[in-house]
Scaffold this active site. Structure first.
Site, PDB file in Angstrom:
ATOM      1  N   ASP A 283       0.803  -1.141  -0.257  1.00 12.75           N
ATOM      2  CA  ASP A 283      -0.004  -0.533  -0.039  1.00 12.75           C
ATOM      3  C   ASP A 283       1.401   1.480   0.550  1.00 12.75           C
ATOM      4  OD1 ASP A 283      -2.288   1.685  -0.197  1.00 12.75           O
ATOM      5  OD2 ASP A 283      -3.351   0.906   1.625  1.00 12.75           O
TER       6      ASP A 283
HETATM    7  C1  BGC Z   1      -5.099   3.132   0.247  1.00 16.63           C
HETATM    8  C2  BGC Z   1      -5.335   1.856  -1.150  1.00 16.63           C
HETATM    9  C3  BGC Z   1      -4.846   2.606  -2.633  1.00 16.63           C
HETATM   10  C4  BGC Z   1      -3.575   3.896  -2.835  1.00 16.63           C
HETATM   11  C5  BGC Z   1      -3.072   4.378  -3.792  1.00 16.63           C
HETATM   12  C6  BGC Z   1      -3.955   4.312  -0.188  1.00 16.63           C
HETATM   13  O1  BGC Z   1      -3.581   5.747   0.472  1.00 16.63           O
HETATM   14  O2  BGC Z   1      -5.208   2.924   1.328  1.00 16.63           O
HETATM   15  O3  BGC Z   1      -6.583   1.382  -1.194  1.00 16.63           O
HETATM   16  O4  BGC Z   1      -5.240   2.181  -3.645  1.00 16.63           O
HETATM   17  O5  BGC Z   1      -3.363   4.427  -1.647  1.00 16.63           O
HETATM   18  O6  BGC Z   1      -4.100   5.179  -4.012  1.00 16.63           O
END
Ligand code: BGC
Length: 742
Positions: A283
């Site tokens: 993530d």
């Molecule tokens: C979120 C994810 C997301 C990623 C990219 C993160 O902060 O937890 O779910 O896909 O950002 O935007």
């Protein structure tokens, strides 16, 4: 004939293997040419700074990323979303030594150009076909804008409405959540990677992110492995089995290990036990965050722990780019580990067809076609109406007559535009013009001779009461008031945990003021999570829960209000009576001191100041019509191991409207070597019945549905008594008991 069939089989199987081999071979050949720096690059993803969609393409911005791309030291970019921009970046990649194409990722969570209801609202439709179709549309639109990969579906189960990301999930139930997750994967990936309208899906956030302590986003999770396997992992396993291309790990630590550094989750379970062949992306920054967790001492250590644990691609930490080459040179990471990760990433790039044509998804004509697709909007309108949950309709004021002389729309959301998009919408410059407001939707359907008044009444989240008077005066002029209250679309979503999930600001006060006028009120609640609205529940006879419905919100809402659509949504999460009751969920254990009635207080498992049951149970939702359940029959009350139980029930639409009902099948395993929940959803069917019509539904239950994880994580079922329950929601069921022999 048999022979012919056999040889055809051998030939096609052979072709399959050789095609597979050829991708594997191509990957091996490419790998052999790559330096360790290029490999580290393939395992890295950075955010784009090329956000402006209509302005000039900012070629000079972030030269550093351009340089990395040109040197072949970046594998993927997220948040680039247009043909022009993806083309520009891909051209840079084509200047690199090995010309490995970039992957473009984007959060396509509840639609792309056409936005759909927020995911929890979609889940309320209990309609797998519609959900799959919505993702098919999202993939078609996103791929036409140059996107290869969406970071969805989020398949996190959550029992905590304080957690803002429940808006992105399918609610509290593992069975429903697994089926919805699979439908989404199928929708996104369509006929398979390589097709021009298919995008890679991502099962996220691996794992147990939705169980954050206190419902606070990014918070720790601590739970038994048994609960992890029984409640939180099945949707991930189901997504892996459905062929999801990628996984994303999660921000939380679980049982003391950050998920990004969890070898147990990523390598042992996902890759080895489940045989997952795609790749795992971290993530956002979760690799470097392991330093904050106190699990890694610095960036290098974080990279070491993440790559060894099986996190293949580093999103945004820049940890892999900077550390992996040295870690390999120092002998701390075996090159085989790196090669395995790179192989996984390159395989997907081959499967997408990017090596054949890196500009395959950069087609201006397709982008134009998908910029405003009327068919997609039409679908969005229907899907929106199917997501609405009718909570109360005591005075039968709904559906409202289109000839009602004067209607007042009151509340902070009546003329909102982008809010209807929901939290994870992808912004476009023309959003304001193309989103149907609630006001416009209602106005368009009211008779020309009727009047629609409007007053904002208050803001979403402050103490300003200066608009009350105007709102009260407006209400007084109306025959019916539609109040649009709730939480802002940006009050649920990532990092939007709330300790207080009542209406924010002075909205409830406004409602009370309007109530005093004595005018009939239809309360419409906009939210991305279950809210607590106890005063309204007890005092307002008509309530619809509309979540956030997307581009066509206003039309969907008007369709429901005026009865073009009859709401059939059912809550995918229990609605608590108050925050102190959280977590409250239907599939709890009985405990040693169960409260026989939800109001029991005395030396039983209860609160001394609150009922045990939720305000609205899981699976609850009304319709403009009424359904009755009769002739509930089981094929047998005593079964053996190789038998299947057949459950029949007849449902009759005995009201005055055609409508849809979701019949739900639950079981209870009465005695187990580990305690079993009082109810577990094991099946459901959504049916349409014309008024007066009856249908007999048949459910099949095999011993497979009785399996559970014991304390040693064996997955099996046990002989014994089971309750079989069928009904309209998790609370309102008929029960029969059976014995199942092994
Ligand atoms: C979120 C994810 C997301 C990623 C990219 C993160 O902060 O937890 O779910 O896909 O950002 O935007």
């Amino acid at each position: 004939m048999k022979k012919l069939f056999l040889s055809l089989f051998v030939i096609s199987f052979g072709i399959g293997i050789s095609a597979q081999k050829s991708v594997a071979q191509k990957v091996s050949e490419l790998l052999a040419k790559m330096t360790i720096e290029e490999k580290a690059g393939q395992l890295s993803q950075l955010n784009s700074d090329w956000e402006d969609l209509t302005g000039p393409i900012l070629q000079k911005k972030d030269e550093d990323k351009v340089a990395l791309i040109q040197q072949g030291k970046l594998g993927s970019v997220l948040n680039v979303r247009s043909v022009a921009q993806t083309r520009m970046l891909q051209e840079y990649a084509m200047k690199s030594r090995l010309k490995i194409p970039l992957l473009f990722g984007q959060d396509v969570i509840h639609g792309f150009r056409t936005s759909f209801p927020v995911n929890i609202g979609q889940a309320a439709s209990w309609d797998l076909g519609l959900i799959e179709k919505s993702e098919r549309i999202a993939a078609t639109e996103a791929s036409a804008f140059g996107i290869h990969w969406t970071f969805a579906p989020m398949v996190d189960i959550s029992r905590d409405p304080r957690w803002g990301r429940v808006m992105e999930g399918s609610g509290e139930d593992t069975y429903l959540g697994s089926l919805i997750g699979v439908a989404r994967v199928k929708g996104f990936q369509g006929k398979g990677l390589g097709n021009i309208d298919a995008v890679m899906a991502t099962a996220k956030h691996f794992a147990a992110y939705g169980a954050a302590v206190g419902g606070r986003d990014y918070n720790s999770v601590d739970m038994s492995l048994r609960q992890l396997h029984e409640i939180y992992l099945p949707p991930f396993k189901a997504a892996a089995e459905a062929g999801v291309a990628t996984f994303m790990n999660s921000f939380n630590d679980i049982n003391g290990i950050p998920a990004t550094g969890s070898k147990y989750l990523q390598r042992d379970l996902l890759k080895n036990k489940w045989g997952f062949k795609g790749f795992v992306v971290s993530d956002w920054g979760s690799v470097i965050e392991m330093v904050n967790h106190g699990f890694a001492k610095d960036k290098t250590d974080a990279s070491l722990k993440a790559i060894l644990a099986g996190s293949d691609m580093d999103m945004e930490s820049r940890a892999y780019i900077e550390s992996l080459p040295q870690l390999v040179k120092d002998g701390k990471v075996d090159i085989k580990i790196i090669d395995d990760a790179v192989r996984r990433v390159l395989t997907k790039k081959f499967e997408l067809g990017l090596f054949d044509d890196p500009f395959k998804f950069c087609n201006d004509e397709r982008q134009k076609q998908q910029t405003n697709n009327a068919e997609h909007r039409k679908f969005g309108r229907e899907f929106g109406a199917k997501s609405v949950v009718l909570i109360k309709n005591e005075t039968q004021i709904l559906p409202l007559s289109k000839s009602t002389k004067t209607v007042a729309l009151i509340g902070p959301f009546g003329k909102e535009t982008v809010a209807n998009h929901g939290f994870w919408s992808v912004p476009f410059n023309d959003d304001k013009e193309r989103i149907i407001t609630q006001f416009d939707g209602i106005k368009n359907q009211l008779d020309k001779s009727s009047t629609l008044l409007y007053a904002k009444g208050c803001n979403v989240d402050d103490q300003d009461r200066s608009m009350f008077e105007e709102a009260v005066e407006t209400a007084k002029k109306a025959d019916v008031v539609i109040m649009t209250l709730g939480e802002g679309h940006d009050m649920s979503g990532e990092a939007k945990s709330r300790s207080n999930i009542h209406f924010s600001g002075v909205q409830e006060e406004l409602l009370k003021e309007i109530h005093k006028t004595g005018k009939p009120i239809i309360l419409m609640i906009n939210a991305g999570r279950p809210l607590v609205f106890d005063w309204a529940s007890d005092n307002i006879p008509t309530i619809i829960y509309t979540w956030w419905l997307g581009t066509e919100a206003g039309n969907s809402i008007a369709d429901v209000i005026f009865g073009t659509a009859n709401p059939g949504g059912k809550l995918p999460m229990s609605f608590p009576r108050t925050e102190g009751q959280i977590p409250v969920y239907y599939n709890h254990y009985n405990t040693g001191r169960p409260a026989a009635k939800s109001t029991d207080r005395n030396y039983v498992s209860a609160y001394i100041d609150l009922d045990n049951d939720p305000k609205y149970p899981f699976g609850f939702g009304l319709s403009y019509t009424d359904f009755s359940y009769s002739d509930f029959k089981l094929s047998s009350e005593s079964l053996t191991a190789n038998q299947t139980l057949t459950v029949n029930v007849t449902i009759t639409n005995k009201g005055n409207f055609d409508g849809e009902e979701v019949a739900q099948l639950y079981i209870r395993d009465l005695v187990g070597k580990v305690v079993r929940p009082v109810k577990e959803l094991k099946g459901f069917q959504k049916i349409f019945l014309k008024k007066g019509e009856s249908k007999t539904l048949t459910f099949k239950l095999s011993p497979e549905s009785l399996k559970f994880y014991d304390d040693d994580l064996n997955y099996d079922w046990e002989e014994g008594e089971f309750d079989i329950m069928i009904g309209t929601n998790s609370n309102d069921v008929q029960t029969k008991r059976i014995y199942w022999r092994k």
